[in-house]
Design a protein around this motif. Sequence first.
Motif, short mmCIF file in Angstrom:
data_model
loop_
_atom_site.label_atom_id
_atom_site.label_comp_id
_atom_site.label_asym_id
_atom_site.label_seq_id
_atom_site.Cartn_x
_atom_site.Cartn_y
_atom_site.Cartn_z
N PRO A 553 6.05 9.28 1.36
CA PRO A 553 5.48 8.04 0.82
C PRO A 553 6.30 7.59 -0.38
O PRO A 553 7.08 8.36 -0.97
CB PRO A 553 4.07 8.46 0.40
CG PRO A 553 4.18 9.92 0.10
CD PRO A 553 5.22 10.45 1.06
N ARG A 554 6.12 6.33 -0.73
CA ARG A 554 6.94 5.76 -1.80
C ARG A 554 6.47 6.15 -3.19
O ARG A 554 7.20 5.99 -4.16
CB ARG A 554 6.96 4.23 -1.67
CG ARG A 554 7.68 3.76 -0.41
CD ARG A 554 7.68 2.24 -0.31
NE ARG A 554 8.47 1.78 0.83
CZ ARG A 554 8.65 0.51 1.16
NH1 ARG A 554 8.06 -0.43 0.45
NH2 ARG A 554 9.38 0.19 2.21
N ASP A 555 5.24 6.66 -3.29
CA ASP A 555 4.69 6.94 -4.62
C ASP A 555 4.59 8.43 -4.90
O ASP A 555 3.70 8.86 -5.65
CB ASP A 555 3.33 6.26 -4.79
CG ASP A 555 2.28 6.79 -3.82
OD1 ASP A 555 2.67 7.36 -2.79
OD2 ASP A 555 1.07 6.63 -4.10
N ASN A 663 12.23 -0.87 -5.29
CA ASN A 663 11.09 0.04 -5.19
C ASN A 663 11.32 1.27 -6.07
O ASN A 663 11.99 2.22 -5.67
CB ASN A 663 10.87 0.46 -3.73
CG ASN A 663 9.61 1.28 -3.57
OD1 ASN A 663 8.94 1.60 -4.55
ND2 ASN A 663 9.30 1.63 -2.34
N SER A 665 9.39 3.57 -6.86
CA SER A 665 8.64 4.78 -6.48
C SER A 665 9.32 5.56 -5.36
O SER A 665 8.85 6.64 -4.99
CB SER A 665 7.22 4.40 -6.05
OG SER A 665 7.24 3.58 -4.90
N GLU A 666 10.41 5.02 -4.80
CA GLU A 666 11.09 5.75 -3.74
C GLU A 666 11.75 7.02 -4.27
O GLU A 666 12.21 7.06 -5.42
CB GLU A 666 12.13 4.87 -3.05
CG GLU A 666 11.52 3.84 -2.11
CD GLU A 666 12.57 3.12 -1.28
OE1 GLU A 666 13.77 3.24 -1.62
OE2 GLU A 666 12.20 2.43 -0.31
N THR A 667 11.84 8.03 -3.43
CA THR A 667 12.51 9.27 -3.81
C THR A 667 13.98 8.98 -4.09
O THR A 667 14.65 8.29 -3.31
CB THR A 667 12.40 10.30 -2.68
OG1 THR A 667 11.03 10.55 -2.42
CG2 THR A 667 13.10 11.60 -3.06
#
Length: 828
Positions: A553-555, A663, A665-667
């Motif tokens: 997930p992005r978060d 984004n 929050s992406e890894t």
Amino acid sequence: MGTFLGFAVTLTLLFCIAQGDVHYYDWVVNETPIDMLCETNRTILTVNGLFPGPEIRAYKGDTIYVNVTNIGPYGITIHWHGVRQIRYPWSDGPEYITQCPIPTNSSFLQKIILTEEEGTLWWHAHSDWSRATLHGPIIILPVNDTNYPYEFDEQHTIVISEWYARDVMDIITEALESGGDPDLSVAYTINGQPGDSYPCSNGSAYNITVVQGKTYLLRIIHSGLNEEMFFGIAEHNITVVGMDGAYLKPLNTDYLMITPGQTMDVLVTADQTPGRYYMVFSPFVDTTAPSNENVTMGIFQYNGTYNHSETPVLPELPGFTNKSDAGNFTIQLRSLNSEEHPSTVPTNITRNITITVSVNSQPCPANKTCSGPDGGMHSASLNNISFWAPSISILQAYYNNLKGVYNKTFPDEPPFVFDYTGNVSAIGEAANVSTEVLMINYNEEVEIRFQGTNLGAAENHPMHLHGYSFYVVGMGDGNFSDSYVSDYNTVDPPYINTVGLPKNGWTAIRFKADNPGVWFMHCHLERHASWGMDTVVVVGDGKLEHQKVFPPPRDMPPCSTYNITVMQNKTYLLRIIHSGMNEEMFFSIAEHNITVVGMDGAYLKPLNTDYLMITPGQTMDVLVTANQTPGRYYMVFSPFVDTTAPSNENITMGIFQYNGTYNHSETPVSPELLGFTNKNDAGNFTIQLRSLNSEEHPSTVPTNITRNITITRYLNLIGVYNKTFPDEPPFVFDYTGNVSAIGEAANRLYVSDYNTVDPPYINTVGLPKNGWTAIRFKADNPGVWFMHCHLERHASWGMDTVLIVGDGKEKHQKVFPPPKDMPPCTVS
């Protein structure tokens, strides 16, 4: 159980991945005041102010989203115990295994994917000991809430917990620091109530009011940290019908034995004379380790007319140390194995694994006082490996192919064979401390044989595997023998996720490795897990798309990292200092080149590279241009290991993150790291370094080499040192060849190949393994100067000497007098 305080929504078929309904819960983790026993003004960590925490209720096949907002004092994680999380380990929860903790004042939207589970499971924190108060039920109903394989009139949930007299995080932190036993719990609670047997309880006890002739489904959850329990209701039989989210053949009994981590569904019919009957949890203690031998009691009370003030009737439960009754209960459990709920026990085993489960002791570190066994430190292990959690998530490292976070070398069998359950006095109790994972191929049919040992304070160990339920095909006392395989139950063994390994006994489990991902396996006695009785099972992806781990997930919560925020197309000077004690390091930034322009306080000719190698003691100045697509990129230090000596093979990461709109929050993107043992790349980097040698910064390499050394000193103290350090080794031999008959030394020099034009001008240089390094300097700085290896362990062992450069003839060539406040030395 309290009413759910929060936001819950049910959405039907909005997400294509969901097979059933989709539910949403909003949780807040914070500190909540509570009065318990004789304590006032106490705060504990809770979800939505509840202890136990809120219930999750869904149907088989549903998907659940829980938005966890942490406003507590430290990072936490939440685990959905017993939910397989098919292909989605990202929300499984154990800290540094599948995620880093959710930081204070931040949120993480966790996704719970229900598939085959049906019955009672639970959720709990999976960060240190915070699950003591952060836990609650997960109730998974059959589709349409009608397809139960048994009948009942009402249902109640019972959560057994342990209560501690002070903050549990302080307790475990202090215990790990001292090496001693952690504090014991001081009470047990049923649904947050300690019962009327404790002081200051004000008669508080959880009670169930029943109607004569009705049957009740009790969903029992053992959320306690360290004690296994017997349970019974006075003068009432119990019928066990489910365990760990799966159905069992009905087992009629007057007691049950339940370990931390387990859940049990039991039926009780109110078929006795109307009155009040105690429901009692009493500990099962089969160890010499300290234990909390209190009990806790609730009340099973009938509706109707009778003397409600009479003392409730007490049940007769097995004694604390009754190992026979504990074992006899467990071995009677059988899966339902019906047409609707069939057993699919693997019978074509492709991977046999034997794991010894031990309580160990580690030596006390030097210059420290420890309070563990014999002055050492408590430890625990699987196959003699005491698990060491890394500082980043193993799942993220696995998914992004990051090297250096873990080793793939957890063995399929113990390192050596001995009489595991006999006299082990001659066996060393120290285990290897490491981050080892057990690699398993997708779709393998796996058998794991847990073998208890008599090391340390042996006891029953509730072993839990994330991502899977498994079939318990065999169990017994003593050492396992291959002859026991013929006695396995492969027809209807219980299908559970947490199993008690008998003290000085064995347990065999089977499962099909059909859930790819990174899954924690550990003892569910929290003190043992904290001491290292854990490992990680990594199940690889299958070949087909539906057999692979979902993307993250992005978060995902960030791991604690240093961040540099950059503007696109700007160039940044990074001043890198290696202050570490014993490990040399590679460094790189994902998808960015590095230009080395300085080292050890002097300029270098620009060297463009995608990595650098830096040793303890060195500094490097490097330029990095932010010329990539805006995003987040890992900066990684990973060790260079060219020795058989013990080394720390973990890595550490920071984030090189761009400013702007994307984004966040992406890894982050990970660099391609060099292998730990890549001596060629380590050497190739170093030999490319050149001094700037410009008009403003010229190189002045000595070319008229002399050897004139005069040794003087301010205080002529006889016996402090000798002046006899030799100019060459005491004898010549093949320094880097076979030295088995000699000592270890250094190598010859090749003067004709020297760089005397622009060699790097530095103060710390790496001497290659089995190689040589030549340095030159002009002795124009009078004084006493230390020369040593900057690997601290080598310096401590004596890889040092002292250079004394004598005064020159002129005043400006002499050592200054000492300051007046020099720290005094003790001179006899």
